[in-house]
Design a protein around this motif. Structure first.
Motif, short mmCIF file in Angstrom:
data_model
loop_
_atom_site.label_atom_id
_atom_site.label_comp_id
_atom_site.label_asym_id
_atom_site.label_seq_id
_atom_site.Cartn_x
_atom_site.Cartn_y
_atom_site.Cartn_z
N PRO A 12 0.81 -1.21 0.00
CA PRO A 12 0.00 0.00 0.00
C PRO A 12 0.85 1.27 0.00
CG PRO A 12 0.13 -0.89 2.21
CD PRO A 12 0.84 -1.86 1.32
N MET A 13 0.37 2.26 -0.75
CA MET A 13 1.07 3.53 -0.84
C MET A 13 0.11 4.67 -0.57
SD MET A 13 3.34 5.23 -3.89
CE MET A 13 4.68 4.09 -3.57
N GLU A 14 0.58 5.60 0.24
CA GLU A 14 -0.22 6.76 0.61
C GLU A 14 0.42 8.01 0.04
OE1 GLU A 14 -2.10 8.72 4.71
OE2 GLU A 14 -0.91 6.88 4.80
N VAL A 15 -0.27 8.67 -0.88
CA VAL A 15 0.22 9.91 -1.47
C VAL A 15 -0.09 11.05 -0.50
CG1 VAL A 15 -0.08 11.56 -3.35
CG2 VAL A 15 0.07 9.11 -3.84
N LEU A 16 0.93 11.81 -0.14
CA LEU A 16 0.80 12.86 0.88
C LEU A 16 0.68 14.26 0.30
CD1 LEU A 16 3.55 11.59 3.37
CD2 LEU A 16 1.16 10.89 3.19
N SER A 17 1.20 14.46 -0.91
CA SER A 17 1.09 15.76 -1.57
C SER A 17 0.81 15.53 -3.05
CB SER A 17 2.37 16.58 -1.40
OG SER A 17 3.44 16.01 -2.14
N VAL A 18 0.04 16.44 -3.63
CA VAL A 18 -0.24 16.42 -5.07
C VAL A 18 -0.01 17.84 -5.56
CG1 VAL A 18 -1.92 15.96 -6.88
CG2 VAL A 18 -1.95 14.58 -4.78
N SER A 19 1.13 18.05 -6.21
CA SER A 19 1.56 19.39 -6.59
C SER A 19 1.53 19.54 -8.10
CB SER A 19 2.99 19.64 -6.09
OG SER A 19 3.09 19.40 -4.69
N PRO A 20 0.62 20.37 -8.64
CA PRO A 20 0.62 20.61 -10.10
C PRO A 20 1.94 21.23 -10.53
CG PRO A 20 -1.42 21.37 -9.09
CD PRO A 20 -0.48 21.06 -7.97
N GLY A 72 6.25 0.87 9.81
CA GLY A 72 5.00 0.36 9.25
C GLY A 72 4.15 -0.40 10.24
N ARG A 73 4.74 -0.88 11.32
CA ARG A 73 3.96 -1.61 12.32
C ARG A 73 3.04 -0.69 13.10
NH1 ARG A 73 9.02 -5.30 14.60
NH2 ARG A 73 9.36 -6.48 12.63
N SER A 74 3.51 0.50 13.42
CA SER A 74 2.68 1.45 14.16
C SER A 74 2.02 2.47 13.25
CB SER A 74 3.54 2.18 15.20
OG SER A 74 4.66 2.80 14.59
N HIS A 75 2.56 2.64 12.05
CA HIS A 75 2.04 3.65 11.12
C HIS A 75 1.91 3.04 9.72
CE1 HIS A 75 2.65 6.84 14.09
NE2 HIS A 75 3.87 6.37 14.29
N PRO A 76 0.99 2.09 9.54
CA PRO A 76 0.84 1.49 8.21
C PRO A 76 0.34 2.52 7.20
CG PRO A 76 -0.97 0.84 9.64
CD PRO A 76 0.01 1.56 10.51
N ALA A 77 0.81 2.39 5.95
CA ALA A 77 0.33 3.28 4.89
C ALA A 77 -1.15 3.03 4.63
CB ALA A 77 1.13 3.05 3.62
N ARG A 78 -1.91 4.11 4.45
CA ARG A 78 -3.33 4.02 4.10
C ARG A 78 -3.45 4.33 2.61
NH1 ARG A 78 -6.31 8.17 7.52
NH2 ARG A 78 -4.44 9.39 7.08
N ASP A 79 -3.52 3.26 1.84
CA ASP A 79 -3.44 3.39 0.38
C ASP A 79 -4.55 4.29 -0.16
OD1 ASP A 79 -3.90 2.55 -2.55
OD2 ASP A 79 -2.08 1.46 -2.03
N ASN A 80 -4.14 5.25 -0.99
CA ASN A 80 -5.12 6.15 -1.61
C ASN A 80 -4.89 6.32 -3.11
OD1 ASN A 80 -2.79 7.68 -1.43
ND2 ASN A 80 -3.79 9.52 -0.64
N LEU A 81 -4.17 5.39 -3.72
CA LEU A 81 -3.88 5.52 -5.15
C LEU A 81 -5.14 5.41 -6.00
CD1 LEU A 81 -0.49 3.67 -5.74
CD2 LEU A 81 -0.94 5.95 -4.84
N GLU A 82 -6.04 4.53 -5.60
CA GLU A 82 -7.27 4.36 -6.39
C GLU A 82 -8.08 5.64 -6.40
OE1 GLU A 82 -11.13 1.34 -6.74
OE2 GLU A 82 -9.87 1.31 -4.95
N LEU A 131 -4.61 6.77 -9.71
CA LEU A 131 -3.24 6.36 -10.01
C LEU A 131 -3.07 4.86 -10.13
CD1 LEU A 131 -1.37 8.81 -7.60
CD2 LEU A 131 -1.62 9.01 -10.08
N ALA A 132 -4.07 4.09 -9.68
CA ALA A 132 -3.99 2.63 -9.73
C ALA A 132 -5.35 2.05 -9.38
CB ALA A 132 -2.93 2.11 -8.76
N GLY A 133 -5.47 0.76 -9.56
CA GLY A 133 -6.68 0.06 -9.16
C GLY A 133 -6.71 -0.18 -7.67
N PRO A 134 -7.65 -0.98 -7.20
CA PRO A 134 -7.75 -1.26 -5.76
C PRO A 134 -6.46 -1.84 -5.21
CG PRO A 134 -9.68 -2.08 -6.94
CD PRO A 134 -8.69 -1.68 -7.98
N ALA A 135 -6.16 -1.49 -3.97
CA ALA A 135 -4.96 -2.02 -3.33
C ALA A 135 -5.09 -3.52 -3.14
CB ALA A 135 -4.74 -1.34 -1.98
N PRO A 136 -4.02 -4.28 -3.39
CA PRO A 136 -4.08 -5.73 -3.18
C PRO A 136 -4.31 -6.05 -1.72
CG PRO A 136 -1.82 -5.00 -3.57
CD PRO A 136 -2.69 -3.83 -3.84
#
Length: 513
Positions: free
Chosen positions: A416-424, A493-503, A507-512
């Protein structure tokens, strides 16, 4: 960085004890100026448990930075061209090992001083050693190896040999002071014998050397342009401009912040990542600084193996892990030649990592996308723990922070990947975006990528230039502190797992699952 475009990186020109010996046949005798002894605290790390190693390293950093610094480390006057310049015959040494200086100067005498970079109450460095006055010599012009267009000064007459006994681990600048007033730096890393339980700072020396224009050639150009570029660059020569251009512009501010916070630090360079597959055994985290572009296959295997065993990784820049390189020996020692042809017709190995079938994104998350960028950084995920206490909201804008090179998340990114900034980003007439991102892996390790080459520069606030503000400096310093403190504590990652938001971002389909 694109092959035919050279980033003009504005250098920050802002930037006692051991004995010195010399080969009587080749170098002058040197007077020793004693310095205070180093508070011991790093011994036995390899044998101690990880918790003990972490506490020992933290105490050593705190004790070191409680010592008096010296703000006069900064070079204010480079002097005339070639007034003084030099290099060391070792990129890094263990504490207590020796290195040799090679110095050329038009002055009759010069002095060398070693400064360890850190916090030191805001002074930024501490002087650990000083030579007496040394006789100056104007060395022979550089030579060029025709086959690879490699510029070298290995034929220079050697200068003093310096003993680093008592020098703490860290990033150093050896300042050469000509009697006529000119000054230049020679960078050196006093590396850690063990990284267990520590946060590992990597000085990106291969990238420093790739951009080094001393003698008229780099991996980007020569007198005849791109086609006349070096195919291999040597550490057997001084660095251009101040002698520490990329360290000062891309790395120093992050080093100062980490030392100020008393984190349990270790120091290595790219060469240790290449030479020793176990150099990161037990490391809590690894910090790649503002521009870390040139990676060998062993470097990458070492870092990926560490990630897959729980070591966190922070990329505080952009355009990392872009060119694939290999090392060779020079007359002064092994691994002092960085080979990168940038043309598969000449050499199928030293090409882009993505051309080799293993894009940088499988390690970094986002991948290189744009040069040149002069854009604002726009927060997208204000609730992420990295941004805690920064006061940002979704859509908060920091002018000038997305540049001069930027990365974006693309297909095949780790999940899982969490995008934190989206800069045009406006990229030479092309519209694109830049992303900061955070992903986690089954080992518990986490990987953060800032996605902008100005992350470290922005720590300086308005002094970064490019429209970056003091408010951006406060934001980046706080976010980096959050990141490094958690990464230094163990698998984030054990205490702060990524919260996938690519879909949700398309940017991608559902997280596996």
């Amino acid at each position: 960085m694109p092959t035919r475009l050279v980033v003009v990186l504005t250098a920050a020109l802002v930037a006692v004890g051991c004995g010195v010996t010399a080969d009587p046949a080749s170098a002058p005798a040197v007077h020793v100026t004693p310095a205070p002894s180093l508070a011991d605290g790093a011994g036995g790390v390899g044998r101690a448990g990880t918790a003990d190693a972490t506490e020992t390293a933290r105490n050593a950093v705190v004790a070191e930075n409680a010592r008096a610094g010296d703000p006069r480390w900064r070079v204010r006057d480079l002097g005339a061209a070639h007034e003084i310049e030099g290099f060391a015959d070792r990129v890094s040494v263990l504490p207590g090992e020796r290195f040799r200086l090679y110095v050329s100067t038009t002055a009759r005498r010069y002095t060398a001083r070693a400064f360890r970079m850190g916090w030191y109450g805001g002074a930024g460095a501490r002087q650990v050693w000083e030579s007496a006055g040394l006789p100056g010599t104007r060395q022979a012009p550089p030579r060029t190896v025709a086959a690879t267009r490699t510029v070298t000064a290995a034929h220079w007459r050697p200068g003093p040999e310096v003993d680093t006994s008592g020098w703490p681990e860290g990033s150093y600048l050896i300042r050469l002071d000509a009697a006529t007033g000119g000054r230049r730096y020679v960078p050196l890393t006093v590396r850690s014998a063990s990284t267990r339980g520590r946060l590992v700072v990597v000085n990106a020396v291969t990238t420093w050397q790739a951009y080094n224009d001393w003698g008229g050639r780099s991996l980007y150009h020569g007198p005849g342009g791109f086609a006349d570029r070096s195919r291999a660059v040597s550490f057997d020569r001084p660095y251009d401009t101040s002698g520490a251009r990329l360290f000062l512009d891309m790395e120093r501010d992050a080093v100062e912040l980490a030392e100020r916070d008393g984190l349990p630090l270790a120091y290595v360079t790219d060469l240790e990542l290449d030479r020793d597959p176990r150099v990161l055994d037990g490391a809590r985290g690894l910090v790649s600084l503002g521009h870390d572009e040139y990676w060998s296959a062993p470097m990458r295997r070492t870092v990926e193996a560490a990630r897959d065993h729980g070591t966190n990784i922070a990329f505080l820049g952009a355009n990392a892990v872009y060119w694939r390189i290999r090392f060779a020996a020079t007359p002064l020692g092994p691994g002092r030649l960085v080979i990168c042809h940038k043309d598969a017709a000449e050499d199928t190995w030293t090409v882009l990592w993505r051309e080799s079938g293993k894009p940088e994104s499988s390690l970094t998350g986002p991948m290189y996308d744009c040069f040149p960028s002069e854009s604002a950084y726009v927060v997208h995920r204000p609730g992420n723990w990295i941004f805690k206490g920064t006061g940002v909201r979704r859509g908060t804008v920091f002018p000038g922070m997305a540049g001069v090179e930027t990365d974006r998340v693309g297909a095949g990114a780790p999940r899982p990947m969490e995008v934190l900034s989206v800069s045009p980003v406006a990229c030479g007439g092309r519209s694109t975006v830049a992303h900061s991102a955070y992903y986690t892996v089954p080992s518990g390790a986490a990987v953060f990528s800032s996605g902008t080459m100005r992350w470290v520069c922005a720590m300086r606030g308005a002094r970064c230039g490019h429209g970056v503000t003091g408010r951006a400096g406060v934001f980046v310093r706080k976010a980096t502190r959050n990141l490094l403190r958690v990464f230094a504590a163990g698998p984030a990652g054990r205490s702060h797992p990524a919260r996938d938001n690519l879909e949700s971002l398309g940017l991608a389909g559902p997280a596996p699952r």
